[in-house]
Design a protein around this motif. Sequence first.
Motif, mmCIF file in Angstrom:
data_model
loop_
_atom_site.group_PDB
_atom_site.id
_atom_site.type_symbol
_atom_site.label_atom_id
_atom_site.label_comp_id
_atom_site.label_asym_id
_atom_site.label_seq_id
_atom_site.Cartn_x
_atom_site.Cartn_y
_atom_site.Cartn_z
ATOM 1 N N GLU A 53 0.778 -1.156 -0.164
ATOM 2 C CA GLU A 53 -0.017 -0.006 0.166
ATOM 3 C C GLU A 53 0.892 1.207 -0.023
ATOM 4 N N GLU A 54 1.818 1.318 0.743
ATOM 5 C CA GLU A 54 2.688 2.408 0.981
ATOM 6 C C GLU A 54 3.328 2.746 -0.498
ATOM 7 N N LYS A 55 3.833 1.639 -1.188
ATOM 8 C CA LYS A 55 4.628 1.645 -2.396
ATOM 9 C C LYS A 55 3.928 1.689 -3.728
ATOM 10 N N GLY A 56 2.486 1.167 -3.619
ATOM 11 C CA GLY A 56 1.858 1.291 -4.751
ATOM 12 C C GLY A 56 0.587 1.981 -4.883
ATOM 13 N N ALA A 57 0.232 2.777 -3.830
ATOM 14 C CA ALA A 57 -0.855 3.480 -3.726
ATOM 15 C C ALA A 57 -1.306 4.420 -4.557
ATOM 16 N N SER A 58 -0.301 4.858 -5.570
ATOM 17 C CA SER A 58 -0.381 5.998 -6.492
ATOM 18 C C SER A 58 -0.933 5.135 -7.933
ATOM 19 N N ARG A 59 -0.877 4.087 -7.988
ATOM 20 C CA ARG A 59 -1.727 3.561 -9.094
ATOM 21 C C ARG A 59 -3.004 2.760 -8.910
ATOM 22 N N PRO A 60 -4.033 3.423 -9.517
ATOM 23 C CA PRO A 60 -5.306 3.103 -9.136
ATOM 24 C C PRO A 60 -5.627 1.514 -9.055
ATOM 25 N N GLU A 61 -5.110 1.044 -10.031
ATOM 26 C CA GLU A 61 -5.579 -0.670 -10.297
ATOM 27 C C GLU A 61 -4.926 -1.318 -9.176
ATOM 28 N N VAL A 62 -3.612 -0.902 -8.746
ATOM 29 C CA VAL A 62 -3.100 -1.560 -7.572
ATOM 30 C C VAL A 62 -3.923 -1.373 -6.269
ATOM 31 N N ALA A 63 -4.217 -0.005 -6.196
ATOM 32 C CA ALA A 63 -5.130 0.256 -5.068
ATOM 33 C C ALA A 63 -6.364 -0.542 -4.683
ATOM 34 N N VAL A 64 -7.024 -0.782 -5.992
ATOM 35 C CA VAL A 64 -8.217 -1.622 -5.935
ATOM 36 C C VAL A 64 -7.838 -2.972 -5.464
ATOM 37 N N TRP A 65 -6.985 -3.516 -5.924
ATOM 38 C CA TRP A 65 -6.501 -4.930 -5.862
ATOM 39 C C TRP A 65 -6.150 -5.160 -4.411
ATOM 40 N N LEU A 66 -5.552 -4.048 -3.817
ATOM 41 C CA LEU A 66 -4.829 -4.055 -2.495
ATOM 42 C C LEU A 66 -6.030 -3.952 -1.528
ATOM 43 N N LYS A 67 -7.104 -3.254 -1.731
ATOM 44 C CA LYS A 67 -8.423 -2.781 -1.076
ATOM 45 C C LYS A 67 -8.932 -4.440 -0.825
ATOM 46 N N ASP A 68 -9.046 -4.815 -1.950
ATOM 47 C CA ASP A 68 -9.792 -6.340 -1.958
ATOM 48 C C ASP A 68 -8.829 -7.365 -0.996
ATOM 49 N N LEU A 69 -7.748 -7.316 -1.224
ATOM 50 C CA LEU A 69 -7.002 -8.232 -0.678
ATOM 51 C C LEU A 69 -6.972 -8.158 0.551
ATOM 52 N N LYS A 70 -6.814 -6.839 1.291
ATOM 53 C CA LYS A 70 -6.851 -6.627 2.618
ATOM 54 C C LYS A 70 -7.998 -6.912 3.243
ATOM 55 N N ALA A 71 -9.199 -6.524 2.610
ATOM 56 C CA ALA A 71 -10.571 -6.833 3.169
ATOM 57 C C ALA A 71 -10.372 -8.553 3.578
ATOM 58 N N ALA A 72 -10.060 -9.306 2.474
ATOM 59 C CA ALA A 72 -10.034 -10.693 2.554
ATOM 60 C C ALA A 72 -9.078 -10.983 3.827
ATOM 61 N N ALA A 73 -7.965 -10.480 3.949
ATOM 62 C CA ALA A 73 -6.736 -10.845 5.064
ATOM 63 C C ALA A 73 -7.571 -10.252 6.406
ATOM 64 N N TYR A 74 -8.188 -9.376 6.456
ATOM 65 C CA TYR A 74 -8.903 -8.959 7.600
ATOM 66 C C TYR A 74 -9.924 -9.858 8.037
ATOM 67 N N GLU A 75 -10.705 -10.384 7.005
ATOM 68 C CA GLU A 75 -11.773 -11.207 7.408
ATOM 69 C C GLU A 75 -11.150 -12.343 8.048
ATOM 70 N N ALA A 76 -10.120 -12.766 7.397
ATOM 71 C CA ALA A 76 -9.350 -14.062 7.894
ATOM 72 C C ALA A 76 -8.918 -13.915 9.463
ATOM 73 N N ASN A 77 -8.351 -12.850 9.652
ATOM 74 C CA ASN A 77 -7.923 -12.415 10.789
ATOM 75 C C ASN A 77 -9.034 -12.447 11.948
ATOM 76 N N ASP A 78 -10.161 -11.857 11.526
ATOM 77 C CA ASP A 78 -11.318 -11.783 12.456
ATOM 78 C C ASP A 78 -11.832 -13.330 12.827
ATOM 79 N N VAL A 79 -11.567 -14.441 11.870
ATOM 80 C CA VAL A 79 -11.989 -15.622 12.299
ATOM 81 C C VAL A 79 -11.215 -16.161 13.180
ATOM 82 N N PHE A 80 -9.985 -15.810 13.371
ATOM 83 C CA PHE A 80 -9.118 -16.241 14.645
ATOM 84 C C PHE A 80 -9.308 -15.652 15.736
ATOM 85 N N ASP A 81 -9.989 -14.239 15.780
ATOM 86 C CA ASP A 81 -10.252 -13.664 16.952
ATOM 87 C C ASP A 81 -11.615 -14.220 17.471
#
Length: 81
Positions: A53-81
């Motif tokens: 995110e820090e390195k690729g946030a300036s590219r819109p297509e990367v930002a969208v992909w990272l947003k989706d990936l981050k959401a999935a990772a946080y959902e997985a993290n919530d499962v463990f909590d």
Amino acid sequence: MAELVIGPLISMVKEKASSYLLDQYKVMEGMEEQRKTLERRLPAILHIIQDAEEKGASRPEVAVWLKDLKAAAYEANDVFD
């Protein structure tokens, strides 16, 4: 006479139930191993996402992909909590 019919039927049902329960146990055992693997890897995945995110946030297509990936990772993290 009824015992001759019911006995084999009960044996067949018992065998099918045992087989089903054994199959379900094997599935759950495999899922537990996958859960442990994900739990070990999740902190590294979240760190990589943050770094990307820090390195690729300036590219819109990367930002969208990272947003989706981050959401999935946080959902997985919530499962463990």
